[in-house]
Design an enzyme around this catalytic site. Sequence first.
Site, mmCIF file in Angstrom:
data_model
loop_
_atom_site.group_PDB
_atom_site.id
_atom_site.type_symbol
_atom_site.label_atom_id
_atom_site.label_comp_id
_atom_site.label_asym_id
_atom_site.label_seq_id
_atom_site.Cartn_x
_atom_site.Cartn_y
_atom_site.Cartn_z
ATOM 1 C CB SER A 165 -0.890 0.048 1.247
ATOM 2 O OG SER A 165 -1.747 -1.043 1.287
ATOM 3 C CG HIS A 197 -2.995 -2.110 -3.437
ATOM 4 N ND1 HIS A 197 -1.939 -2.951 -3.218
ATOM 5 C CD2 HIS A 197 -3.318 -1.595 -2.242
ATOM 6 C CE1 HIS A 197 -1.646 -2.947 -1.926
ATOM 7 N NE2 HIS A 197 -2.465 -2.141 -1.320
ATOM 8 C CG HIS A 255 -4.639 -6.970 0.654
ATOM 9 N ND1 HIS A 255 -4.693 -6.082 -0.399
ATOM 10 C CD2 HIS A 255 -3.541 -6.651 1.378
ATOM 11 C CE1 HIS A 255 -3.659 -5.254 -0.315
ATOM 12 N NE2 HIS A 255 -2.944 -5.574 0.747
ATOM 13 C CE1 TYR A 258 -8.407 -5.333 1.918
ATOM 14 C CE2 TYR A 258 -6.625 -6.073 3.348
ATOM 15 C CZ TYR A 258 -7.112 -5.209 2.390
ATOM 16 O OH TYR A 258 -6.302 -4.233 1.896
ATOM 17 C CD GLU A 259 -8.186 -6.538 -2.440
ATOM 18 O OE1 GLU A 259 -8.584 -6.090 -3.523
ATOM 19 O OE2 GLU A 259 -6.987 -6.724 -2.179
ATOM 20 C CB ALA A 315 1.802 -0.064 4.297
ATOM 21 C CG MET A 365 -4.337 -6.163 7.211
ATOM 22 S SD MET A 365 -5.705 -5.067 6.827
ATOM 23 C CE MET A 365 -5.763 -4.072 8.337
ATOM 24 C CB SER A 366 -0.134 -8.143 2.515
ATOM 25 O OG SER A 366 0.958 -7.355 2.931
ATOM 26 C CG ASN A 387 -0.133 2.702 11.474
ATOM 27 O OD1 ASN A 387 0.095 2.157 10.394
ATOM 28 N ND2 ASN A 387 -0.775 2.107 12.453
ATOM 29 C CG HIS A 389 -6.255 2.679 3.376
ATOM 30 N ND1 HIS A 389 -5.252 1.735 3.374
ATOM 31 C CD2 HIS A 389 -6.511 2.937 2.060
ATOM 32 C CE1 HIS A 389 -4.914 1.432 2.118
ATOM 33 N NE2 HIS A 389 -5.662 2.151 1.309
HETATM 34 N N1 HPA Z 1 -2.475 -2.676 11.304
HETATM 35 C C1 HPA Z 1 -2.633 -3.571 10.303
HETATM 36 N N2 HPA Z 1 -2.193 -3.324 9.068
HETATM 37 C C2 HPA Z 1 -1.582 -2.180 8.823
HETATM 38 C C3 HPA Z 1 -1.408 -1.203 9.818
HETATM 39 C C4 HPA Z 1 -1.887 -1.468 11.127
HETATM 40 O O1 HPA Z 1 -1.746 -0.655 12.048
HETATM 41 N N3 HPA Z 1 -0.756 -0.159 9.244
HETATM 42 C C5 HPA Z 1 -0.553 -0.505 7.948
HETATM 43 N N4 HPA Z 1 -1.050 -1.723 7.696
#
Ligand code: HPA
Length: 282
Positions: free
Chosen positions: A37, A68, A90, A92-93, A120, A221-222, A245, A257
Amino acid sequence: MRSEDSDFVLLQEIDSITQGVRAKIDEQPRVGLVLGSGLGAVADAIESPIRIPTEELNGWPRSTVEGHAGKLVFGKLEGQSVCVVQGRVHFYEGHSMSRLAVPVRVLQRLGADVLIVTNAAGGVNQNFEPGDVMLITDHINFPGMAGHSPLLGPNLDQLGPRFPDMSQAYDRELQEIAREVAAALGIELREGVYFCLAGPTFETPAELRFLQANGADAVGMSTAPEVTVARHGGMRVLGFSGISNITSLNGDRAASHEEVLETGSTIAPKLVRLIKGVIARL
Ligand code: HPA
């Protein structure tokens, strides 16, 4: 061939998608890159790029997330033939784990033997700062542990063993090269364990404390499914998390996001330098 009642992608379908790519391009990439991402800009560093929109490839999993763009970008980076998968998909998609690993399978069939993955991620390690780059030294594939392995279903014996070893999922020699390149470029490189969750929710504070107690430095998540498939097929893997973050273990800060994409744009230039430096030494 998609089977009627499952979405296990078999070799025949992988090879038909690979044929679709070969019909458009002659290159045999040595290195495959999968970008996370907000990190798609890494593809802009590629010389004489040839782009294939992935919607032209029947069976390729569709990316539905902002940040993406679905493209395969072939070209040269530091003199090496590379193929960038821009726009990863992903779990989740709604894709099966097997289908979301198709890009890595196609890279394998095109002949790539090194996979560089970026993502990310949220910093679970509270010493990290947004904008840091973390060298992934290992991962915890939580969906895989809970029964969602991308290797579920018939084993593709031509590509790898039924029970693949994961003792060195991330190649030690490539990690060492990454450390040396980072030091030479003056880039501070964090290191740690990437914890893969299915998403799409960001984590509750209790979940984050659970992750921290279980050895996570970053959460996302990947990546883990792709790395699992890459190792099954014998590729050497190098992984970087862009820390977008820092997660809040007490719920004082929300995750978004937008923040992930925003920080991604500051991390991408660092990743480009690092990845170019590593590729130059392969
Ligand atoms: N959690 C899960 N996935 C993420 C995060 C997060 O804080 N930041 C970027 N991808």
